[in-house]
Design a protein around this motif. Sequence first.
Motif, PDB file in Angstrom:
ATOM      1  N   GLN A 188      50.239  32.151  40.506  1.00 38.55           N
ATOM      2  CA  GLN A 188      50.590  31.802  39.124  1.00 38.55           C
ATOM      3  C   GLN A 188      51.484  30.562  39.132  1.00 38.55           C
ATOM      4  O   GLN A 188      52.074  30.234  40.160  1.00 38.55           O
ATOM      5  N   GLU A 211      54.280  30.574  38.088  1.00 35.98           N
ATOM      6  CA  GLU A 211      55.573  31.119  38.492  1.00 35.98           C
ATOM      7  C   GLU A 211      55.706  31.257  40.007  1.00 35.98           C
ATOM      8  O   GLU A 211      56.806  31.139  40.550  1.00 35.98           O
ATOM      9  N   ARG A 253      44.777  40.353  33.037  1.00 34.68           N
ATOM     10  CA  ARG A 253      46.101  40.595  32.479  1.00 34.68           C
ATOM     11  C   ARG A 253      46.239  42.024  32.004  1.00 34.68           C
ATOM     12  O   ARG A 253      45.314  42.586  31.424  1.00 34.68           O
TER      13      ARG A 253
HETATM   14 MG    MG Z   1      50.882  33.679  33.131  1.00 36.49          MG
END
Ligand code: MG
Length: 649
Positions: free
Chosen positions: A415, A417, A515
């Motif tokens: 990701q 992140e 998700r």
């Molecule tokens: Mg995301």
Amino acid sequence: MSHETLSNLLHEARRFAPPPELAAEANVTGDAYDDAADDRLGYWARQAERLTWAKRWDTVLDWSNPPFAKWFVGGELNVAYNCVDRHVEAGNGGKVAYHWEGEPGDTRTITYADLQREVAKAANALLELGVQKGDRVAIYMPMIPELPVTMLACARIGATHSVVFGGFSADALRTRIDDAQAKIVVTSDGGYRRGKPYALKAVVDEAVANSATITNVLVVRRTSQAVEWNGTDVWWHELVDRQSDEHDAPAHDAEHPLYILYTSGTTGKPKGILHTTGGYLTQVAWTHHAVFDLKPETDVYWCSADIGWVTGHSYIVYGPLANGATSVMYEGTPDTPHRGRWWELIEKYKVTIFYTAPTAIRTFMKWGEDIPAQHDLSSLRVLGSVGEPINPEAYVWYREHIGGDRCPVVDTWWQTETGAIMISPLPGVTSGKPGAAMRPLPGIAADVVDDQAQSVPDGGGGFLVLKEPWPSMLRTIWGDDDRFIETYWSRFENLYFAGDGAKKDDDGDLWLLGRVDDVMLVSGHNISTTEVESALVSHPKVAEAAVVGATDPVTGQAIVAFVIPRGSAGNVDGDDFVKELRDHVAKVLGAITKPRQIMVVPELPKTRSGKIMRRLLRDVAENRSLGDVTTLTDSSVMDLIAEKLPAAK
Ligand code: MG
Ligand code: ATP
């Protein structure tokens, strides 16, 4: 997801062992898993040795104030020096860093020595504009060489860049400039897309009109289209070209902020993900070496992403350059001037390693395999995928029609992140399963847990988490430590919550299921949209599918599917086709997953990074007016879908 764990429905028996020649020469062998398990921090310290440090670190990891990590504490280095100068000093200045190809067919060959001169000039230019270490620089550019040059120039002087994807609107750009309090914007007059020039400078003008922080806009001339000119605008060719091509790279702290990158915002207000210097470069360099088995002397590597996304940051710019790789960089779209453009580029540059996204692969499936078949793709040896779960059928198609059945496919989960790849096969080690990201990389502690944070057994499903800090992890959300804690560290105590659902198969290998927000609850079962989509794509007439859960009086949620047929599918208009698909899904996954409704559509709504936007399809499936469509690549797609809508059956 509710209290129940995710149902584990898909069974995939196909396996693809590494090619023996690749395994014999692989950069990383199976021992790496044991080495890292024995001494995780020691393992990362050894990977950090791949870089050149001006000052060695004192401590590998400081985790005394979780979730705020510090890696390679006390170490100092310069990212641009590591990506450029040291290769020149090692005698590789003549080596090609980028084979750049513009969409109209113009080309530039940029060696490491060229890159060193360009980056030094750009660094000197930024300094002349008053940019100082710690200042933020917004970058809003097409895929032209000045984009990586600007990023490296920022890294060199210690300015923190914030690249904003060139397809974003003035509003989106303004929000990101304001949030980062950027001092200057680097842009171009425009770029080329689908055979036509488009404008960027005009968008910047609108975005910075009332900016409190922007002092200058630096503009590359790419298309020579007319632009408005303001007193604070500066042409790149006037400022940068007259600079000295020498610049001494100062050492920066290992934790110095390297860049901010805003996540695409599929799920809400964009978050400014902050990445820093030493740990980030360590992990992108090592993963690029390990996951793609990069041999810098012989490989030609191509990642087709846009640098505006994290994939481009880590695997077009920082990872490949840190490793001294030769890359291809392409400005435009895959269908300009024809649908074989990418394969033509692979043939032309003899690309050996190719990294792309499932959305692209499914588009090529739709267009038909006769298009890549017209090109010599025999140079390829490793294929990568990133961005969404790859449907098993898309994986097999990619392997067969692009990889000639000889190239391993690495499905890489990560990701914005995480900064770098976290879960992936290793091409010389792993027997790949189509659709599985397989194992956490050596040195990475990932797991699947239930809602009590307990690790699920093999065969179970739940939430993907990361249990230990990793070198390229985000350090915070820019300017918002509370949101950082709230978003990633509060769902489970002491665990990083990625927001994705996943399952472990009976061998303990990991499958990403999309998700958590997209998981459907049908008659008390948590069912992954990804699995139902993959079942649909496994039908020979289906190229692409999107599945959502719509409120249903009987089952709680009911499965509604949108499918794009393959070019070769023939007549798909009648009810027979829909019945065939519903029965097919029931056969593959079980009766509970039989979609209530299937709509045949020409296109699917996608974010600008190519991911399916299920939120909008849910609106359609529930007969609601559409939510925010501003992050769609093409909002007319929703009109096309609406035209196809039967009254809900
Ligand atoms: Mg995301
Ligand atoms: P936002 O967070 O703003 O909504 P985004 O999550 O799409 O946007 P990215 O950071 O680019 O932005 O994407 C990371 C996400 O993409 C992952 O959390 C996961 O859902 C998905 N993803 C990426 N690679 C894979 C993969 N190989 N398999 C499955 N899913 C993947």
